[in-house]
Motif scaffolding. Structure first.
Motif, mmCIF file in Angstrom:
data_model
loop_
_atom_site.group_PDB
_atom_site.id
_atom_site.type_symbol
_atom_site.label_atom_id
_atom_site.label_comp_id
_atom_site.label_asym_id
_atom_site.label_seq_id
_atom_site.Cartn_x
_atom_site.Cartn_y
_atom_site.Cartn_z
ATOM 1 N N PRO A 261 10.336 24.238 2.520
ATOM 2 C CA PRO A 261 11.061 25.092 1.579
ATOM 3 C C PRO A 261 11.301 24.299 0.292
ATOM 4 C CG PRO A 261 12.141 25.064 3.734
ATOM 5 C CD PRO A 261 11.106 23.978 3.754
ATOM 6 N N PRO A 262 11.225 24.935 -0.875
ATOM 7 C CA PRO A 262 11.419 24.210 -2.134
ATOM 8 C C PRO A 262 12.704 23.401 -2.191
ATOM 9 C CG PRO A 262 10.539 26.391 -2.580
ATOM 10 C CD PRO A 262 10.830 26.345 -1.101
ATOM 11 N N VAL A 263 13.760 23.888 -1.568
ATOM 12 C CA VAL A 263 15.029 23.160 -1.624
ATOM 13 C C VAL A 263 14.902 21.786 -0.963
ATOM 14 C CG1 VAL A 263 15.958 24.187 0.524
ATOM 15 C CG2 VAL A 263 17.522 23.355 -1.259
ATOM 16 N N ASN A 264 14.085 21.668 0.082
ATOM 17 C CA ASN A 264 13.886 20.370 0.734
ATOM 18 C C ASN A 264 13.133 19.403 -0.179
ATOM 19 O OD1 ASN A 264 15.148 21.493 2.908
ATOM 20 N ND2 ASN A 264 13.379 21.451 4.272
ATOM 21 N N LEU A 265 12.137 19.931 -0.891
ATOM 22 C CA LEU A 265 11.411 19.096 -1.843
ATOM 23 C C LEU A 265 12.334 18.637 -2.969
ATOM 24 C CD1 LEU A 265 8.018 21.016 -2.187
ATOM 25 C CD2 LEU A 265 8.495 19.002 -0.790
ATOM 26 N N MET A 266 13.204 19.529 -3.409
ATOM 27 C CA MET A 266 14.145 19.204 -4.482
ATOM 28 C C MET A 266 15.048 18.032 -4.058
ATOM 29 S SD MET A 266 17.133 21.612 -6.133
ATOM 30 C CE MET A 266 18.113 21.529 -4.625
ATOM 31 N N ARG A 267 15.522 18.070 -2.828
ATOM 32 C CA ARG A 267 16.400 17.005 -2.336
ATOM 33 C C ARG A 267 15.653 15.684 -2.210
ATOM 34 N NH1 ARG A 267 18.660 21.095 2.260
ATOM 35 N NH2 ARG A 267 20.238 22.148 0.980
ATOM 36 N N TYR A 268 14.367 15.768 -1.888
ATOM 37 C CA TYR A 268 13.576 14.553 -1.699
ATOM 38 C C TYR A 268 13.124 13.946 -3.025
ATOM 39 C CZ TYR A 268 9.731 11.475 -0.470
ATOM 40 O OH TYR A 268 8.894 10.401 -0.369
ATOM 41 N N PHE A 269 12.556 14.768 -3.908
ATOM 42 C CA PHE A 269 11.918 14.238 -5.111
ATOM 43 C C PHE A 269 12.867 14.039 -6.280
ATOM 44 C CE2 PHE A 269 8.025 15.881 -3.066
ATOM 45 C CZ PHE A 269 7.212 14.769 -3.204
ATOM 46 N N GLY A 270 13.854 14.926 -6.447
ATOM 47 C CA GLY A 270 14.648 14.865 -7.669
ATOM 48 C C GLY A 270 13.780 15.188 -8.872
ATOM 49 N N ALA A 271 14.168 14.676 -10.049
ATOM 50 C CA ALA A 271 13.433 14.979 -11.293
ATOM 51 C C ALA A 271 12.223 14.052 -11.408
ATOM 52 C CB ALA A 271 14.359 14.834 -12.497
ATOM 53 N N TYR A 272 11.170 14.325 -10.635
ATOM 54 C CA TYR A 272 10.056 13.395 -10.441
ATOM 55 C C TYR A 272 8.768 13.807 -11.149
ATOM 56 C CZ TYR A 272 6.759 10.475 -7.791
ATOM 57 O OH TYR A 272 5.797 9.572 -7.420
#
Length: 460
Positions: free
Chosen positions: A160-171
């Protein structure tokens, strides 16, 4: 085609005097498109060998219309990864997003890979492409297309995009969101979409889109660019979603693209009471252009704001730690970055330099899967074959596309190669069609033991 009355009434309000012409577009046949894989072949060279009836798509440099009877999906060149079959308008988002070699790029809703493959080609093997789809089954199709195209620097995730957001941050430098939508622009291409629309219409999808676009915005580094697209006409899902982002995150602004091609129609911010800058987004109408319906918005994040994120590097190994692989690669001119390697259950992959520690993420592939160590020998993978050029491997069996042995090979059959110039009996051979790699085989007494990927084999 019986269109829902609520849809037709809304389209009449949006289009005004163009409504009748729009409705007549449903009487026309759908169009078929292919996009040339410029990682493997130039557009000009492809035109010299393609046996199809091709007409250029005027706003896509490497895109062509083809005739339905051509059936390019059943030609060996498709299995060589020389092109991707894609609806012409759907080629627009990846074409417009300006991706440069070395950048970190995210395709957030990527399956089955039409846009990811073009983004990967633009990277030219440098940087990192993260191609994600929340559906694990669809992500498998995405993985196949990435490998078919020979893209070596991709991370395939299913989160889910929210999981990627938590992992990557502003990457990420660039992000593409081809958002799940009500699909109004695809009614002509796929009438079954109408039933889906009646079950879950614009209001259902608009809520999902607004969650996704904010999550994606958080993963874009300052100064980065993000492209949002749908294949629907709904203002709620198109201009409405962009207005929502601009209201929620003032660090974003629209980069105008409406005037890039004469057929691009400007978006209509007045439909949602939105700001004027949204007019720089694009609507593709089937009565104005030879393609299905699409909406495209290019956005940029201001340089100010949250700082760029960085990831902890994953543990990597060097090639000398795998002597069987090193021996196999001695005569091979890969042109690939093999400085960072990973081994999982004897399966070896080459990692992009930008790859971080992936602990906690569900992924299908990291970088380029090279092959597997088996009883002190190395067995190369299908993905490795597809990433190679003909000249890179010393042992080649190249067959013309019309040779019946090409189709036998693609069906997984053992083929007779006696009479062909063979460089090394009993060794691995890179099987090619007209010089373009298809996969591996191993010679035994004039016959080629088929090593073509079982899951890719032709069924008829």
């Amino acid at each position: 085609m019986q269109l829902p009355s609520t849809f037709a009434g809304r389209m009449e309000k949006i289009l005004g005097t163009e409504y009748d012409e729009f409705m007549r577009s449903y009487e026309q046949k759908r169009l078929y498109g292919l996009r040339v894989n410029n990682r493997k072949i130039s557009t000009e060279q492809f035109l010299k060998i393609a046996p199809f009836h091709l007409t250029r798509i005027p706003w896509i440099e490497n895109g062509f219309y083809y005739e339905e009877q051509d059936q390019p999906g059943k030609h060996p060149y498709y299995s060589a990864g020389l092109y991707y079959l894609q609806e012409p308008s759907a080629m627009t988002p990846a074409n417009i997003l300006p991706v440069n070699p070395g950048e970190r790029v995210l395709d957030l809703c990527a399956a089955p890979g039409g846009k990811s493959t073009e983004l990967g080609v633009k990277l030219k093997g440098q940087g990192l492409l993260v191609a994600n789809d929340i559906s694990a089954s669809r992500a498998k199709a995405l993985l196949k297309n990435i490998e078919l195209f020979g893209i070596p620097n991709a991370l395939i995730t299913s989160e889910p995009p929210v999981n990627l957001m938590r992992y990557f941050g502003a990457y990420f430098d660039k992000i593409l969101i081809d958002a799940p939508c009500s699909g109004e622009g695809m009614f002509r291409k796929d009438p079954s979409m109408i039933k889906s629309w009646e079950k879950n219409g614009p209001e259902f999808y608009a809520k999902i889109q607004r969650e996704i676009i904010l999550q994606a915005a958080a993963m874009l580094k300052p100064g980065g660019q993000m492209l949002y697209s749908t294949c629907t006409f709904s203002a709620e899902e198109d201009e409405g979603t962009i207005e929502y982002l601009l209201s929620e995150d003032p660090s974003f602004h629209v980069i105008p693209i409406a005037g890039r091609y004469e057929g691009f129609a400007p978006a209509k911010p007045e439909l949602v009471g939105g700001r004027e800058e949204i007019r720089g987004c694009v609507r593709i109408w089937p009565h104005r252009m030879n393609g299905e319906g699409h909406f495209v918005a290019l956005l940029q994040k201001d340089e100010s704001g949250a700082s760029e994120a960085s990831l902890e590097n994953s543990e990597a190994r060097r090639i000398f730690e795998f002597p069987e692989l090193a021996e196999f690669l001695k005569p091979v001119r890969t042109g690939l970055n093999l400085e960072r390697l990973e081994a999982r259950q004897e399966k070896i992959s080459a990692l992009p330099a930008e790859m971080g520690d992936l602990k906690g993420l569900h992924y299908l592939r990291t970088g380029l899967y090279l092959g597997e160590l088996k009883k002190k020998r190395f067995e190369p993978s299908q993905a490795f074959a597809m990433a190679l050029e003909k000249e890179a491997f010393p042992a080649i069996i190249s067959l013309p596309s019309e040779d019946i042995r090409v189709r036998k090979y693609l069906k997984g059959e053992t083929i007779d190669v006696s009479g062909l110039p063979i460089l090394a009996s009993g060794s691995w051979q890179l099987v090619c069609v007209d010089g373009y790699p298809l996969g591996w085989g191993k010679l035994t007494n004039g016959n080629l033991k088929n090593k073509y990927h079982p899951g890719w084999r032709w069924q008829s």
